[in-house]
Motif scaffolding. Structure first.
Motif, short mmCIF file in Angstrom:
data_model
loop_
_atom_site.label_atom_id
_atom_site.label_comp_id
_atom_site.label_asym_id
_atom_site.label_seq_id
_atom_site.Cartn_x
_atom_site.Cartn_y
_atom_site.Cartn_z
N THR A 34 -35.17 -52.05 -34.57
CA THR A 34 -35.74 -51.33 -35.70
C THR A 34 -35.37 -51.79 -37.30
O THR A 34 -36.37 -51.59 -38.12
N TYR A 35 -34.43 -52.49 -37.33
CA TYR A 35 -34.13 -53.05 -38.70
C TYR A 35 -35.36 -54.16 -38.90
O TYR A 35 -35.85 -54.20 -40.23
N PHE A 36 -35.84 -54.59 -38.03
CA PHE A 36 -36.74 -55.81 -38.25
C PHE A 36 -38.28 -55.33 -38.09
O PHE A 36 -39.27 -55.80 -38.59
N LEU A 37 -38.43 -53.88 -37.46
CA LEU A 37 -39.74 -53.21 -37.40
C LEU A 37 -40.19 -52.33 -38.50
O LEU A 37 -41.19 -51.99 -38.82
N LEU A 38 -39.07 -51.76 -39.08
CA LEU A 38 -39.33 -50.70 -40.17
C LEU A 38 -39.82 -51.15 -41.25
O LEU A 38 -40.94 -50.54 -41.98
N PRO A 39 -39.68 -52.40 -41.61
CA PRO A 39 -40.48 -53.08 -42.82
C PRO A 39 -41.86 -52.93 -42.57
O PRO A 39 -42.76 -52.80 -43.47
N TYR A 40 -42.19 -53.52 -41.36
CA TYR A 40 -43.61 -53.56 -40.87
C TYR A 40 -44.24 -52.23 -40.75
O TYR A 40 -45.37 -52.09 -41.15
N CYS A 41 -43.70 -51.36 -40.19
CA CYS A 41 -44.18 -50.02 -40.09
C CYS A 41 -44.59 -49.51 -41.40
O CYS A 41 -45.43 -48.80 -41.66
N THR B 290 -31.99 -51.37 -27.72
CA THR B 290 -31.56 -52.46 -28.58
C THR B 290 -30.39 -52.22 -29.63
O THR B 290 -30.21 -52.97 -30.47
N ASN B 291 -29.84 -50.87 -29.52
CA ASN B 291 -28.87 -50.45 -30.43
C ASN B 291 -29.52 -50.54 -31.61
O ASN B 291 -28.85 -51.08 -32.88
N SER B 292 -30.72 -50.05 -32.12
CA SER B 292 -31.25 -50.23 -33.67
C SER B 292 -31.51 -51.67 -33.97
O SER B 292 -32.13 -51.62 -35.12
N GLN B 293 -31.32 -52.74 -33.38
CA GLN B 293 -31.54 -53.94 -33.91
C GLN B 293 -32.93 -54.21 -33.96
O GLN B 293 -33.17 -54.79 -35.10
N SER C 97 -39.20 -58.89 -31.36
CA SER C 97 -39.79 -59.02 -29.73
C SER C 97 -38.54 -59.98 -29.26
O SER C 97 -38.47 -59.48 -28.00
N HIS C 98 -38.03 -61.10 -29.97
CA HIS C 98 -37.20 -61.76 -29.12
C HIS C 98 -35.74 -60.88 -28.62
O HIS C 98 -35.34 -60.88 -27.49
N LEU C 99 -35.41 -60.00 -29.75
CA LEU C 99 -34.26 -59.02 -29.40
C LEU C 99 -34.69 -58.27 -28.27
O LEU C 99 -33.73 -57.77 -27.58
N ALA C 100 -35.94 -57.79 -28.31
CA ALA C 100 -36.23 -56.84 -27.08
C ALA C 100 -36.24 -57.42 -25.87
O ALA C 100 -35.81 -56.82 -24.88
N VAL C 101 -36.91 -58.59 -25.70
CA VAL C 101 -36.63 -59.25 -24.50
C VAL C 101 -35.29 -59.75 -24.02
O VAL C 101 -35.00 -59.55 -22.78
N LYS C 102 -34.40 -60.12 -24.96
CA LYS C 102 -33.19 -60.30 -24.65
C LYS C 102 -32.40 -58.96 -24.15
O LYS C 102 -31.67 -59.07 -23.01
N ALA C 103 -32.74 -58.03 -24.64
CA ALA C 103 -31.98 -56.60 -24.30
C ALA C 103 -32.82 -56.32 -22.62
O ALA C 103 -31.89 -55.90 -21.89
N PHE D 96 -45.11 -47.89 -34.47
CA PHE D 96 -44.17 -46.68 -34.58
C PHE D 96 -43.57 -46.16 -33.49
O PHE D 96 -42.36 -46.16 -33.05
N TYR D 97 -44.63 -46.20 -32.47
CA TYR D 97 -44.07 -45.80 -30.86
C TYR D 97 -43.43 -46.90 -30.34
O TYR D 97 -42.29 -46.56 -29.79
N ALA D 98 -43.71 -48.28 -30.47
CA ALA D 98 -42.98 -49.38 -30.07
C ALA D 98 -41.60 -49.15 -30.64
O ALA D 98 -40.39 -49.59 -29.89
N THR D 99 -41.61 -49.02 -31.79
CA THR D 99 -40.24 -49.01 -32.60
C THR D 99 -39.54 -47.86 -32.24
O THR D 99 -38.07 -48.32 -31.62
N LYS D 100 -39.88 -46.90 -32.03
CA LYS D 100 -39.08 -45.72 -31.19
C LYS D 100 -38.62 -46.05 -29.90
O LYS D 100 -37.35 -45.85 -29.61
N LEU D 101 -39.45 -46.39 -29.03
CA LEU D 101 -38.82 -46.95 -27.72
C LEU D 101 -37.81 -47.85 -27.65
O LEU D 101 -37.07 -47.90 -26.82
#
Length: 184
Positions: free
Chosen positions: A151-158, A146-149, A75-81, A136-141
Motif C-alpha cells: 500500500t505504501y508503494f501503490l498509494l502514490p500511484y492511486c 503484505t501487512n500494508s507494505q 509487485s515484488h512485495l506481493a509475489v514474495k508474500a 485501487f481494488y488491487a491495492t485493497k486486496l
C-alpha cells in the motif's frame, strides 16, 4: 474469493526478482511514452483546452518513472508474500491482486497511444477510470496479506491516477465540442 485465478508462471517469476519487477513497468512506460514528446510539441495538443491544475509538461517524465518503479516494487512485495503465504484467503487475495496489477499495467500501456497517438481522449478517459478502479481494488486486496507494505508503494500511484483521470476528464469535457465539430 476463489483460488481459481490462474497466473502464468512467467508473470509470477518477473516480480520475484527486484530488477525485473522494477524494470518491466519502467520499460513498458518508456516504450508507450516514446511518441509523446513529439505530440506535446505539436498543434493538436497545444490547441487543447486544459482544466485548472495541469502541471508543466516537464513534471510528467519525472513523476511517471518514479510511479513505475514504485508499482514494480509493490509487485515484488506481493509475489514474495504469495510465495510464503499459507493462508488460503491471503493466497486468493494476493493472486487476484497480482492479476489485477498486470491488468492495470496493460491499461497503463495503452493509455498513452489512445490519448496521444490516436487522439481518442474519450476512450483514454474510460481506460483511465478503469485503470484507477483496478489499481485501487488491487491495492485493497494486497494490503492485508503484505501487512500494508504494498500500500505504501501503490498509494502514490492511486493518488496520481485520480489526478490524471481528472486531467483526462477535464480535457475531454472542455474539448468535446471541438471533437464533434471535426465529425461534421
Amino acid at each position: 474469493m476463489s483460488d481459481a485465478i490462474f497466473i502464468p508462471s512467467i508473470l509470477l517469476s518477473i516480480p520475484r526478482h527486484p530488477v525485473t519487477a522494477l524494470g518491466l513497468p519502467l520499460a513498458l512506460g518508456m516504450l508507450s511514452g516514446l511518441p509523446t514528446a513529439q505530440v506535446v510539441r505539436g498543434p493538436w495538443y497545444n490547441n487543447l483546452f486544459f482544466p485548472p491544475g495541469r502541471p508543466p509538461r516537464q513534471v510528467f517524465p519525472i513523476v511517471w518513472p518514479l510511479l513505475y518503479l514504485s508499482m514494480g516494487y509493490a509487485s515484488h512485495l506481493a509475489v514474495k508474500a504469495l510465495d510464503t503465504s499459507v493462508s488460503s484467503s491471503s493466497r486468493s487475495a494476493l493472486t487476484l491482486g497480482i492479476a489485477l496489477y498486470y491488468v492495470q499495467l496493460g491499461m497503463n500501456f495503452i493509455w498513452t497511444p489512445l490519448f496521444f497517438g490516436y487522439k481518442q481522449v474519450g476512450l483514454a478517459l474510460i481506460d483511465s477510470i478503469m485503470m484507477a478502479g483496478t489499481t485501487f481494488y488491487a491495492t485493497k486486496l494486497l494490503d492485508g496479506p503484505t501487512n500494508s507494505q504494498t500500500t505504501y508503494f501503490l498509494l502514490p500511484y492511486c493518488a496520481w491516477l485520480c489526478f490524471a483521470t481528472y486531467l483526462n476528464g477535464g480535457i475531454w469535457w472542455l474539448n468535446r465540442a471541438r471533437a464533434s465539430e471535426k465529425e461534421e
